[in-house]
Design an enzyme around this catalytic site. Structure first.
Site, PDB file in Angstrom:
ATOM      1  N   THR A  46     -15.421 -31.773 -28.252  1.00  0.00           N
ATOM      2  CA  THR A  46     -16.197 -32.912 -27.758  1.00  0.00           C
ATOM      3  C   THR A  46     -15.371 -34.197 -27.874  1.00  0.00           C
ATOM      4  OG1 THR A  46     -17.170 -33.199 -29.940  1.00  0.00           O
ATOM      5  CG2 THR A  46     -18.417 -31.885 -28.365  1.00  0.00           C
ATOM      6  N   PHE A  72     -22.940 -25.593 -26.978  1.00  0.00           N
ATOM      7  CA  PHE A  72     -23.070 -24.225 -26.506  1.00  0.00           C
ATOM      8  C   PHE A  72     -24.353 -23.555 -26.988  1.00  0.00           C
ATOM      9  CE2 PHE A  72     -18.323 -24.247 -25.919  1.00  0.00           C
ATOM     10  CZ  PHE A  72     -18.318 -23.881 -24.589  1.00  0.00           C
ATOM     11  N   HIS A  91     -25.045 -34.927 -37.882  1.00  0.00           N
ATOM     12  CA  HIS A  91     -23.976 -33.932 -38.003  1.00  0.00           C
ATOM     13  C   HIS A  91     -23.340 -33.989 -39.386  1.00  0.00           C
ATOM     14  CE1 HIS A  91     -24.250 -33.721 -33.601  1.00  0.00           C
ATOM     15  NE2 HIS A  91     -23.621 -32.560 -33.717  1.00  0.00           N
ATOM     16  N   HIS A  92     -22.561 -32.940 -39.685  1.00  0.00           N
ATOM     17  CA  HIS A  92     -21.754 -32.887 -40.913  1.00  0.00           C
ATOM     18  C   HIS A  92     -20.766 -34.063 -40.948  1.00  0.00           C
ATOM     19  CE1 HIS A  92     -18.272 -31.500 -38.572  1.00  0.00           C
ATOM     20  NE2 HIS A  92     -19.187 -30.916 -37.821  1.00  0.00           N
ATOM     21  N   LYS A 130     -17.199 -34.576 -38.798  1.00  0.00           N
ATOM     22  CA  LYS A 130     -17.153 -34.751 -37.340  1.00  0.00           C
ATOM     23  C   LYS A 130     -16.367 -36.003 -36.994  1.00  0.00           C
ATOM     24  CE  LYS A 130     -20.117 -34.725 -33.261  1.00  0.00           C
ATOM     25  NZ  LYS A 130     -19.235 -33.801 -32.562  1.00  0.00           N
TER      26      LYS A 130
HETATM   27  P1  NAP Z   1     -12.629 -28.199 -37.209  1.00  0.00           P
HETATM   28  O1  NAP Z   1     -13.193 -27.255 -38.209  1.00  0.00           O
HETATM   29  O2  NAP Z   1     -12.023 -29.477 -37.689  1.00  0.00           O
HETATM   30  O3  NAP Z   1     -11.567 -27.387 -36.330  1.00  0.00           O
HETATM   31  C1  NAP Z   1     -10.633 -27.984 -35.482  1.00  0.00           C
HETATM   32  C2  NAP Z   1      -9.390 -27.130 -35.582  1.00  0.00           C
HETATM   33  O4  NAP Z   1      -8.435 -27.587 -34.623  1.00  0.00           O
HETATM   34  C3  NAP Z   1      -8.729 -27.212 -36.959  1.00  0.00           C
HETATM   35  O5  NAP Z   1      -8.449 -25.906 -37.432  1.00  0.00           O
HETATM   36  C4  NAP Z   1      -7.443 -27.969 -36.665  1.00  0.00           C
HETATM   37  O6  NAP Z   1      -6.381 -27.573 -37.543  1.00  0.00           O
HETATM   38  C5  NAP Z   1      -7.182 -27.491 -35.245  1.00  0.00           C
HETATM   39  N1  NAP Z   1      -6.177 -28.280 -34.549  1.00  0.00           N
HETATM   40  C6  NAP Z   1      -5.892 -29.611 -34.660  1.00  0.00           C
HETATM   41  N2  NAP Z   1      -4.857 -29.906 -33.866  1.00  0.00           N
HETATM   42  C7  NAP Z   1      -4.480 -28.751 -33.260  1.00  0.00           C
HETATM   43  C8  NAP Z   1      -3.467 -28.413 -32.340  1.00  0.00           C
HETATM   44  N3  NAP Z   1      -2.590 -29.327 -31.894  1.00  0.00           N
HETATM   45  N4  NAP Z   1      -3.370 -27.131 -31.924  1.00  0.00           N
HETATM   46  C9  NAP Z   1      -4.222 -26.208 -32.360  1.00  0.00           C
HETATM   47  N5  NAP Z   1      -5.201 -26.442 -33.252  1.00  0.00           N
HETATM   48  C10 NAP Z   1      -5.330 -27.717 -33.685  1.00  0.00           C
HETATM   49  O7  NAP Z   1     -13.753 -28.609 -36.163  1.00  0.00           O
HETATM   50  P2  NAP Z   1     -14.953 -27.716 -35.595  1.00  0.00           P
HETATM   51  O8  NAP Z   1     -16.201 -28.044 -36.308  1.00  0.00           O
HETATM   52  O9  NAP Z   1     -14.516 -26.311 -35.478  1.00  0.00           O
HETATM   53  O10 NAP Z   1     -15.100 -28.352 -34.148  1.00  0.00           O
HETATM   54  C11 NAP Z   1     -14.065 -28.261 -33.186  1.00  0.00           C
HETATM   55  C12 NAP Z   1     -14.474 -29.052 -31.949  1.00  0.00           C
HETATM   56  O11 NAP Z   1     -15.645 -28.442 -31.376  1.00  0.00           O
HETATM   57  C13 NAP Z   1     -14.890 -30.500 -32.248  1.00  0.00           C
HETATM   58  O12 NAP Z   1     -14.517 -31.326 -31.151  1.00  0.00           O
HETATM   59  C14 NAP Z   1     -16.408 -30.434 -32.356  1.00  0.00           C
HETATM   60  O13 NAP Z   1     -17.041 -31.665 -32.070  1.00  0.00           O
HETATM   61  C15 NAP Z   1     -16.692 -29.409 -31.300  1.00  0.00           C
HETATM   62  N6  NAP Z   1     -17.956 -28.676 -31.446  1.00  0.00           N
HETATM   63  C16 NAP Z   1     -18.510 -28.256 -30.270  1.00  0.00           C
HETATM   64  C17 NAP Z   1     -19.655 -27.516 -30.286  1.00  0.00           C
HETATM   65  C18 NAP Z   1     -20.210 -27.041 -28.964  1.00  0.00           C
HETATM   66  O14 NAP Z   1     -21.243 -26.349 -28.966  1.00  0.00           O
HETATM   67  N7  NAP Z   1     -19.586 -27.375 -27.848  1.00  0.00           N
HETATM   68  C19 NAP Z   1     -20.285 -27.195 -31.497  1.00  0.00           C
HETATM   69  C20 NAP Z   1     -19.703 -27.612 -32.684  1.00  0.00           C
HETATM   70  C21 NAP Z   1     -18.514 -28.356 -32.639  1.00  0.00           C
HETATM   71  P3  NAP Z   1      -6.227 -28.358 -38.983  1.00  0.00           P
HETATM   72  O15 NAP Z   1      -7.416 -27.952 -39.758  1.00  0.00           O
HETATM   73  O16 NAP Z   1      -4.948 -27.837 -39.531  1.00  0.00           O
HETATM   74  O17 NAP Z   1      -6.179 -29.813 -38.643  1.00  0.00           O
END
Ligand code: NAP
Length: 267
Positions: A102, A129, A156-157, A160
């Site tokens: 997002t 989703f 949210h947590h 974010k």
């Molecule tokens: P998260 O736990 O912080 O995961 C993000 C991941 O991306 C981390 O493992 C991070 O690695 C990795 N990352 C950062 N830079 C990268 C790169 N250059 N190449 C590959 N991986 C990289 O966050 P999350 O809660 O999973 O959420 C991820 C995204 O989805 C956010 O934008 C969130 O807002 C969104 N989201 C969407 C929905 C939906 O339904 N559409 C639901 C929930 C969340 P590091 O930990 O090493 O930094």
């Protein structure tokens, strides 16, 4: 059903982990690689927490990955800046993006739509989703026709990165199609602490709450003379998003257009 070859970007993240499990456990999905800025050159099974996922190489460079691995779909669950770069690169390599990340700007979305049109390739971007969240947005759009005064509270947590949430923005956009632009509250209201009234979207207000322990929640409050209506959705874990990811991966293979919002692909 034909097997869909999938690359997941952000596999160690909270959403990414669930997506890896989904890809590994779905019969017609084949996880062919992951993109991670750490662990380049390793196999995913050597990364902590993924011992049971065999034969999946880890790449830090998406271009290298797309040159070496044949894939149909890129699922991106990273951060807005990286996610935009991944999405554009995937389209350049004729790989269809399904994006849960997002925080994309309006210009980002317009740019991606343009690339999809030029390439005649499918791309699905869904700020949420969870099927229940999509219904919350639709019900809010319906209610806005009768209730012009609305405030959105998204919760949210505290890890974010973007605020307001993509879901809140999408909800406001959908409400705007049924509600005239109108400033709410008293015409002379003044904030004695900046931000007290939240973000302004066409005159309606969006409030972002960030607390540990929360996952993803939103309530949409409508008010009129002598009555109010509250529509609320709660995601208690990240598995709640995976049925939507599955539908999006399957649908993006059949569509050659740009889609923003899961509601546009649900029947
Ligand atoms: P998260 O736990 O912080 O995961 C993000 C991941 O991306 C981390 O493992 C991070 O690695 C990795 N990352 C950062 N830079 C990268 C790169 N250059 N190449 C590959 N991986 C990289 O966050 P999350 O809660 O999973 O959420 C991820 C995204 O989805 C956010 O934008 C969130 O807002 C969104 N989201 C969407 C929905 C939906 O339904 N559409 C639901 C929930 C969340 P590091 O930990 O090493 O930094």
């Amino acid at each position: 059903m034909k097997t869909i070859k999938i690359i997941i970007a952000g596999p160690r993240g909270r959403m990414g982990k669930e997506a890896v499990t989904l890809a590994a456990n779905t019969e017609h999905f084949d996880l062919v690689a992951v993109i991670d800025h750490k662990n380049d050159g390793m196999m995913l099974s050597d990364v902590e927490g993924f011992q049971s996922i065999p034969n999946v190489p880890v790449y830090s460079n998406i271009e290298k990955c797309l040159q070496e691995i044949k894939a149909d779909v890129l699922v991106d669950l990273t951060t807005p800046e990286v996610g935009m770069y991944h999405t554009k690169t995937a389209l350049n390599y004729n790989v269809r993006p399904v994006v849960g990340t997002t925080g994309f700007s309006k210009q980002d979305l317009e740019e991606l739509e343009q690339i999809c049109q030029e390439k005649e390739l499918g791309c699905i971007i869904a700020p949420n989703f969870a099927i229940g969240a999509v219904l919350m947005m639709k019900f809010s759009q319906m209610a806005a026709k009768y209730f012009a005064d609305v405030e959105i509270i998204e919760l949210h947590h505290d890890q974010k990165l973007d605020a307001p949430s993509g879901t809140a923005v999408k909800t406001a956009e959908m409400i705007s199609t049924a509600r005239e632009v109108r400033k709410q509250g008293h015409p002379n209201e003044k904030e004695t602490i900046t931000g007290a009234r939240g973000a302004d979207f066409d005159g309606m207000r969006i409030h972002s709450v960030r607390l540990p322990g929360l996952i993803a929640h939103q309530q949409v409050l409508f008010g009129s003379d002598g009555q109010s209506l509250t529509i609320r959705h709660d995601s208690y874990n990240r598995a709640s998003f995976m049925s939507g990811v599955k539908v999006a991966v399957e649908t993006v293979m059949k569509n050659n257009t740009f889609v923003y919002g899961l509601e546009n692909i649900l029947e």
